[in-house]
Design a protein around this motif. Structure first.
Motif, mmCIF file in Angstrom:
data_model
loop_
_atom_site.group_PDB
_atom_site.id
_atom_site.type_symbol
_atom_site.label_atom_id
_atom_site.label_comp_id
_atom_site.label_asym_id
_atom_site.label_seq_id
_atom_site.Cartn_x
_atom_site.Cartn_y
_atom_site.Cartn_z
ATOM 1 N N UNK A 283 65.504 3.012 75.681
ATOM 2 C CA UNK A 283 65.177 1.655 76.128
ATOM 3 C C UNK A 283 63.734 1.287 75.764
ATOM 4 N N UNK A 284 62.824 2.242 75.922
ATOM 5 C CA UNK A 284 61.430 1.974 75.556
ATOM 6 C C UNK A 284 61.313 1.692 74.069
ATOM 7 N N UNK A 285 62.033 2.468 73.257
ATOM 8 C CA UNK A 285 61.995 2.255 71.813
ATOM 9 C C UNK A 285 62.651 0.935 71.451
ATOM 10 N N UNK A 286 63.732 0.594 72.186
ATOM 11 C CA UNK A 286 64.423 -0.663 71.899
ATOM 12 C C UNK A 286 63.544 -1.862 72.216
ATOM 13 N N UNK A 287 62.713 -1.765 73.272
ATOM 14 C CA UNK A 287 61.824 -2.870 73.605
ATOM 15 C C UNK A 287 60.834 -3.119 72.480
ATOM 16 N N UNK A 288 60.316 -2.018 71.930
ATOM 17 C CA UNK A 288 59.442 -2.116 70.756
ATOM 18 C C UNK A 288 58.391 -3.180 70.921
ATOM 19 N N UNK A 289 58.494 -4.242 70.099
ATOM 20 C CA UNK A 289 57.490 -5.297 70.059
ATOM 21 C C UNK A 289 57.806 -6.434 71.024
ATOM 22 N N UNK A 290 58.948 -6.372 71.684
ATOM 23 C CA UNK A 290 59.324 -7.490 72.569
ATOM 24 C C UNK A 290 58.686 -7.313 73.933
ATOM 25 N N UNK A 406 56.018 9.502 69.653
ATOM 26 C CA UNK A 406 55.076 9.044 68.632
ATOM 27 C C UNK A 406 55.594 7.811 67.914
ATOM 28 N N UNK A 407 56.929 7.701 67.755
ATOM 29 C CA UNK A 407 57.499 6.521 67.094
ATOM 30 C C UNK A 407 57.211 5.257 67.903
ATOM 31 N N UNK A 408 57.338 5.360 69.228
ATOM 32 C CA UNK A 408 57.059 4.203 70.085
ATOM 33 C C UNK A 408 55.575 3.842 70.000
ATOM 34 N N UNK A 409 54.710 4.846 70.046
ATOM 35 C CA UNK A 409 53.269 4.576 69.939
ATOM 36 C C UNK A 409 52.929 3.955 68.590
ATOM 37 N N UNK A 410 53.594 4.419 67.527
ATOM 38 C CA UNK A 410 53.358 3.853 66.193
ATOM 39 C C UNK A 410 53.783 2.396 66.138
ATOM 40 N N UNK A 411 54.969 2.089 66.684
ATOM 41 C CA UNK A 411 55.451 0.704 66.700
ATOM 42 C C UNK A 411 54.507 -0.211 67.469
#
Length: 439
Positions: A283-290, A406-411
């Motif tokens: 869910x955190x990754x899905x939120x991404x930039x939103x 790290x992917x979430x932090x990168x996004x």
């Protein structure tokens, strides 16, 4: 021959470069035309007029061929200087020491002085300090004589008019060209601003305008932005939907496990907790930039708050070096999620974490360091990709994960127009993770 060195001295902006391209030819042409005109026209005309005036001066001097210092020069020369519109008188004491005089900007005065000396050897000094009169000091048989006549007889009355007109109309045309060029470059700047804002996660209104090529580039950008937004929305909906649908069977599993004995229930509940953590990561990754809209934030207070929360939770996290003061426009919830992930990774794989903040006039840097094994340099790029787990470099027995921290932090760093950089900590020896954002 390479002119790469020249780029170091050129302006960086397209507006300044376009202005330079436009102004340099105008200045060059005016300089060349001015030089050619002064050299070939004014100099030739002045020389011809000076030669004519020199003949008249020699005519006046011919009157004193047999004269002496007692001669009444005014009476002797009256029949000639009257028709020639000249005035004549004996020079004052000290005339022999006088030298040529003219103003520094009098470019025709050089030619006048030179040719008067050539054509009339008796001339010892040419005084052009008065713009309207030429004053000559002559050494004659009758003694030192001062001869005056109108300056217009040896040079044009207004030799600077052409240059003034050239400069005036050159400046006028340059101003008009600047206004036109600014209107032409405005659509490019709007496109650049829209692209920069979209790179930071903001969508600002933009309509292609300007020249055909600029419109084509603007249309391509709008199409690209639409496709990216659609892909982000599809990814968000897919991951959110999958994660949401998994919550229901997990809830049923928790209820079923609550009826088992502790010996059987505890290991299974641990697995369910791991699955719940994976879903939260999805869910955190899905939120991404939103995330919420950006707001002015004190990054030092933000980092200090996260460290304090981690310490209250019993995590070995300390605050490191702090440099600079001020506020930065950030998506607070997103940046907290990114730093939380970096801190959690540092604690999981490196026993303890240290958080530092550096704020300068041009950039903001959050740094999280640990004491772990770190990540080899050739694997750092892969470590920032979603669902990648580096079993050989990070101890996976210290906690569960799905490779999204790290992917979430990168996004999130990219959504702020920044970057996540991984390296080796010089102080703790483990991994060093920097989120660097341009201001």
């Amino acid at each position: 021959m390479s002119f790469q060195w020249l780029t170091n001295y050129l302006p960086r902006g397209i507006y300044a470069r376009a202005a330079l391209i436009m102004v340099l030819p105008v200045v060059f042409v005016q300089a060349v035309v001015s030089f050619v005109f002064v050299k070939e026209h004014y100099e030739d005309v002045t020389r011809q007029m000076t030669i004519t005036a020199s003949r008249e001066v020699r005519l006046v001097l011919s009157v004193f061929a047999n004269a002496d210092e007692a001669t009444d020069i005014a009476t002797e020369a009256a029949p000639i200087i009257g028709p020639l519109a000249m005035s004549l008188r004996r020079a004052e004491v000290g005339a022999a020491e006088e030298t040529d005089q003219k103003y520094w900007y009098d470019f025709t005065g050089i030619t006048i002085t030179e040719w008067l000396h050539i054509q009339v050897p008796e001339v010892t000094a040419v005084d052009l300090s008065n713009d309207r009169v030429v004053r000559l000091i002559l050494d004659t048989e009758a003694g030192w004589i001062e001869l005056l006549f109108d300056r217009r007889r040896v040079s044009a009355s207004a030799p600077h008019q052409l240059l003034v007109n050239m400069v005036f109309f050159g400046v006028l045309i340059t101003i008009v060209a600047f206004i036109y060029m600014r209107n032409q470059l405005r659509p490019i700047k709007r496109l650049a601003n829209a692209a920069e804002a979209f790179g930071r996660g903001n969508v600002i209104p933009y309509t292609p305008s300007g020249a055909t090529e600029v419109r084509a580039a603007g249309t391509a950008f709008v199409d690209m932005r639409t496709r990216i937004e659609r892909q982000i929305e599809t990814r968000t909906l897919m991951l959110s939907g999958v994660s949401h649908d998994l919550r229901t069977p997990l809830t049923r599993m928790r209820l079923a496990l609550s009826m088992l004995d502790d010996e059987d229930r505890i290991p299974l509940e641990r697995d369910v907790d791991d699955m719940q953590g994976m879903i939260d990561a999805f869910l955190s990754f899905a939120k991404g930039e939103s995330e919420a809209e950006p707001e002015d934030t004190d990054p030092i207070a933000l980092a200090a708050g996260l460290v304090a929360n981690a310490q209250r939770g019993g995590q070995p996290v300390t605050m490191g070096e702090i440099e600079g003061t001020g506020t930065v426009t950030l998506r607070v919830a997103a940046m907290k999620r990114a730093l939380d992930n970096l801190i959690a990774n540092a604690v999981r794989y490196g026993q303890r974490a240290e958080v530092s903040v550096r704020l300068s006039e041009t950039s903001l840097r959050f740094r999280v360091e640990d004491e772990g094994q770190g990540i080899p340099e050739d694997m750092r790029a892969d470590a920032q990709r979603p669902f990648v787990r580096l079993d050989q470099s990070r101890n996976q027995d210290r906690g569960s994960g799905v490779g999204l921290g790290l992917a979430i932090a990168t996004d999130i760093a990219r959504a702020h127009g920044g970057v996540l950089r991984l390296g080796r900590s010089e102080t703790l020896g483990g991994l060093r993770a920097d989120i660097v954002i341009a201001r």
